[in-house]
Design an enzyme around this catalytic site. Structure first.
Site, mmCIF file in Angstrom:
data_model
loop_
_atom_site.group_PDB
_atom_site.id
_atom_site.type_symbol
_atom_site.label_atom_id
_atom_site.label_comp_id
_atom_site.label_asym_id
_atom_site.label_seq_id
_atom_site.Cartn_x
_atom_site.Cartn_y
_atom_site.Cartn_z
ATOM 1 N N CYS A 193 -5.912 -5.407 3.601
ATOM 2 C CA CYS A 193 -6.950 -4.709 4.349
ATOM 3 C C CYS A 193 -6.786 -4.985 5.841
ATOM 4 O O CYS A 193 -6.153 -5.947 6.248
ATOM 5 C CB CYS A 193 -8.324 -5.176 3.889
ATOM 6 N N ARG A 196 -2.775 -0.371 6.770
ATOM 7 C CA ARG A 196 -2.953 -1.545 5.907
ATOM 8 C C ARG A 196 -3.902 -1.263 4.749
ATOM 9 O O ARG A 196 -4.047 -2.094 3.847
ATOM 10 C CB ARG A 196 -3.494 -2.715 6.726
ATOM 11 N N TRP A 235 -8.137 -1.674 1.343
ATOM 12 C CA TRP A 235 -7.249 -1.376 0.232
ATOM 13 C C TRP A 235 -7.881 -2.036 -0.983
ATOM 14 O O TRP A 235 -7.968 -3.253 -1.062
ATOM 15 C CB TRP A 235 -5.847 -1.919 0.479
ATOM 16 N N ASN A 253 -10.398 -10.004 3.704
ATOM 17 C CA ASN A 253 -9.058 -9.572 3.299
ATOM 18 C C ASN A 253 -8.502 -10.627 2.360
ATOM 19 O O ASN A 253 -8.407 -11.792 2.733
ATOM 20 C CB ASN A 253 -8.148 -9.421 4.524
ATOM 21 N N GLY A 254 -8.172 -10.230 1.135
ATOM 22 C CA GLY A 254 -7.635 -11.182 0.169
ATOM 23 C C GLY A 254 -8.286 -11.017 -1.184
ATOM 24 O O GLY A 254 -8.889 -9.983 -1.484
ATOM 25 N N GLU A 300 16.872 0.939 -3.051
ATOM 26 C CA GLU A 300 16.021 1.236 -1.898
ATOM 27 C C GLU A 300 15.755 2.741 -1.772
ATOM 28 O O GLU A 300 14.643 3.162 -1.450
ATOM 29 C CB GLU A 300 16.678 0.691 -0.623
ATOM 30 N N LYS A 320 12.021 4.528 -1.835
ATOM 31 C CA LYS A 320 11.486 5.407 -0.791
ATOM 32 C C LYS A 320 10.914 6.691 -1.400
ATOM 33 O O LYS A 320 9.853 7.155 -1.002
ATOM 34 C CB LYS A 320 12.573 5.765 0.229
ATOM 35 N N GLU A 346 7.659 5.942 -3.199
ATOM 36 C CA GLU A 346 6.581 5.582 -2.280
ATOM 37 C C GLU A 346 5.923 6.806 -1.651
ATOM 38 O O GLU A 346 4.696 6.895 -1.586
ATOM 39 C CB GLU A 346 7.118 4.679 -1.162
ATOM 40 N N HIS A 365 24.290 2.039 -20.718
ATOM 41 C CA HIS A 365 23.586 1.001 -21.460
ATOM 42 C C HIS A 365 22.104 1.331 -21.636
ATOM 43 O O HIS A 365 21.262 0.427 -21.678
ATOM 44 C CB HIS A 365 23.762 -0.352 -20.771
ATOM 45 N N LYS A 376 0.618 -1.342 4.049
ATOM 46 C CA LYS A 376 1.822 -1.781 4.742
ATOM 47 C C LYS A 376 2.166 -3.233 4.463
ATOM 48 O O LYS A 376 3.310 -3.570 4.224
ATOM 49 C CB LYS A 376 1.647 -1.565 6.249
#
Length: 609
Positions: free
Chosen positions: A2, A27, A75, A101-102, A482, A486, A489, A505, A604
């Site tokens: 957040c 964020r 968030w 935040n947390g 990567e 992207k 996301e 496999h 972010k």
């Protein structure tokens, strides 16, 4: 994850906090809110579900002036995305507002205890339990400063809290394992608090990074507007202070439609400047310190994009330096019982320097007596402060939630360290050689950015397909991972990255005419990679090949062939290919109409587990 902003001073605090929240919206953008003390000495709160624009619409036309304010962009972790779960959480009766935040790990236990004491809860969030503790202590007659400390001592888990108290018109902030920064502007007699120094750019002239369990006190009643205290109430110097060097341009997108596209285009100049920073600039001392660290082996720990950068860096160290490397996902590493040695180096990669799992892994290695090195973008961040040596990636502020330029700079920073070790130290010859090679990479990326039509045309042709398989061998396997990340996301489509040789496999069972194989083809193992592509082609998968120019056999089996000039790039070629991946994901997402800079469900900086 957040965003938190607080302000106290002669300017209209609500305007200051809203500007900070706009900068931090990447964020978290599930909801936003502000709480402030009005000119009538009332504690008011406004908060709305959704992006900050909804909050601004709520405030429009209101005559609001305040000398103190706290704000939050959320968030969601606990409780749905609603107005009543938005922050700040407020008790107007008790004159207290707070943002968080947390994650409060013992929230249910605290909530049940406080309910028995007659404390009422309005939201589903874990955050409100901290407000409940503040209310409980204040009703017991505890002064607000001590109430904040007592409440904080009950909390389990990584968190940062900011509290606004109406009675004293003061702001308190405290944290454990979560990002928190304070700022001051002595000329304007202003003080600030935030979860990110970027929010304070252009406003605070000096910033302060408190350590865990340090109470930050913002008050106009003290000789110093900003003071720091231990939990026993004594003053402390457990904080780092530095001049604010981050610039902020409100129109920083320039002519670009999205921050992500702007940041992709910033890469050539950032690539060119890296060797100058490390061989002739402020980074030289850090690089010289880094090569003296113990390196019988290297443990590389990170999350997400930074983890994939670590996989590329691992290839450099094992190929060039013959140093054994172990790459670890931080969220798993911290809960294992890994075999660690003080003769080995613990390397941590993070754009923000505040990634919760990475910080926990670093703490564990530190407790085992290992030396630690960070590859990081944010000077003064928790990771930066806690590591023995820091190598800055010099990417500048990255606003787009999906990382682009930071990945490139992380890899090149690791590459630079590898080359200096291989060379036996720094030298003019090495500087000239790396500068030449990095400049060539920058030139090729510029040429790519000057003509993106071939990539856009491919995106136009494939964006409606149902699934994407990115494949690569050797150094291109991390680039495949990567690239798939992207696309997931920002385009919200199913995409997976695989080592080309692993398709047989299991994953090849998923291939049909609705699936796209984005095949990353290097000059090494070229024939084997082409053979893997043919296996997908035989099962009616659509082939998009990204590889060396002029390869007729690759052209023949590809539905779309993006040709690249690999000449002279050597082991930097994977970074060149990755820029194509970034652009391909961008144009697919644009065709699908998604929110590219602020994709759903993401933030972010991941500052919670």
């Amino acid at each position: 994850m957040c965003g938190i902003v607080g302000h106290l001073g002669p300017s209209n605090s609500v305007d200051v906090v809203l500007e900070g929240l706009r900068r931090l919206e990447y964020r978290g953008y599930d909801s936003a809110g502000v709480s402030f003390i009005s000119k009538n000495d009332e504690l008011l709160v406004y908060k709305k579900e959704g992006k900050i624009g909804n909050l601004e619409a709520e405030l429009e036309g209101k005559d609001i002036h305040a000398r103190s304010c706290i704000g939050h962009t959320r968030w969601a972790t606990h409780g749905g995305v609603t107005d009543y779960n938005a922050h700040p959480h407020v008790s107007t009766k008790d004159g207290i507002a707070m943002v968080h935040n947390g994650i409060i790990e013992n929230a249910n236990e605290i909530r049940n205890e406080l309910k028995e004491q007659g404390i009422y809860f309005e939201s589903e969030t874990d955050s409100e339990t901290f407000l409940g503790l503040l209310i409980f202590h204040k009703r017991q007659g505890t002064p607000i400063k001590e109430a904040v400390i007592k409440s904080f001592e009950r909390i389990e888990g990584f968190s940062a809290f900011v509290v606004l108290n109406r009675e004293t018109d003061e702001i308190f902030a405290i944290k454990k394992g979560a990002p928190l920064v304070c700022g001051s502007n002595e000329v304007n007699s202003e003080v600030f608090v935030s979860s990110d120094p970027y929010a304070l750019a252009g406003m605070a002239t000096r910033i302060y990074f408190p350590e865990d369990n340090v109470l930050c006190h913002l008050s106009v009643k003290n000789n110093q507007l900003l003071n720091f205290y231990e939990l026993d109430g004594s003053k402390t110097h457990r904080y780092m202070s530095k001049e604010q060097t981050i610039d902020h341009d409100p129109a920083s997108k320039g002519d670009f439609e999205h921050y992500m596209l702007k940041e992709i285009h910033e890469q050539p100049e950032l690539i060119r400047s890296l060797t100058q920073y490390y061989f002739q600039g402020e980074g030289k001392e850090s690089l010289e310190s880094a090569i003296k660290l113990p390196m019988d082996a290297i443990s590389i720990t990170a999350c997400g994009t930074a983890y994939y950068a670590g996989l590329v860096i691992k290839d450099y160290f094992e190929s060039n330096n013959r140093i054994r490397c172990f790459t670890e996902v931080a969220s798993e590493f911290r809960y294992r019982n890994p075999i660690l040695s003080q003769n080995e180096l613990a390397m941590f990669i993070s754009q923000s320097g505040e990634t919760a799992d990475t910080l926990a892994a670093q703490t564990m290695c530190k407790e085992k007596g290992m030396k630690s090195l960070s590859i990081v973008n944010t000077e003064g961040s928790t990771l930066y402060r806690d590591c023995d040596v820091n190598l800055m990636i010099r990417a500048g502020v990255e606003i787009g939630v999906a990382s682009t330029k930071a990945f490139t700079q992380q890899v090149l920073t690791g590459k630079t360290l590898s080359e200096v070790i291989s060379n036996g130290g720094m030298s003019d010859d090495l500087r000239n050689s790396l500068s030449s090679r990095y400049s060539l990479l920058a030139e090729r990326v510029e040429q790519l950015l000057d003509n993106t039509k071939p990539i856009k045309d491919v995106a136009d042709a494939i964006y409606k397909y149902k699934g994407f398989f990115y494949t690569g061998r050797g150094a291109y396997f991390p680039i495949a991972l990567e690239g798939a990340l992207k696309l997931k996301e920002i385009a919200y489509v199913h995409a997976e990255g695989y080592a080309s040789g692993e398709l047989k496999h299991g994953p090849i069972a998923l291939i049909d005419e609705e699936k796209v194989n984005v095949a990353l083809v290097g000059e090494d193992l070229f024939e084997k990679t082409v053979s893997n592509i043919q296996e997908i082609k035989a099962r009616k998968g659509l082939i998009v090949s990204i590889g060396p120019k002029g390869k007729e056999d690759l052209r023949e089996i590809s539905d779309h062939y993006i040709e690249l000039d690999f000449d002279g790039l050597g082991d930097l070629a994977p970074l060149y290919v990755n820029v194509v991946n970034q652009l391909l994901a961008y144009y697919i997402a644009k065709n699908l109409g998604t929110d590219i800079d602020k994709p759903r469900n993401l933030a972010k900086s991941v500052t919670v587990e």
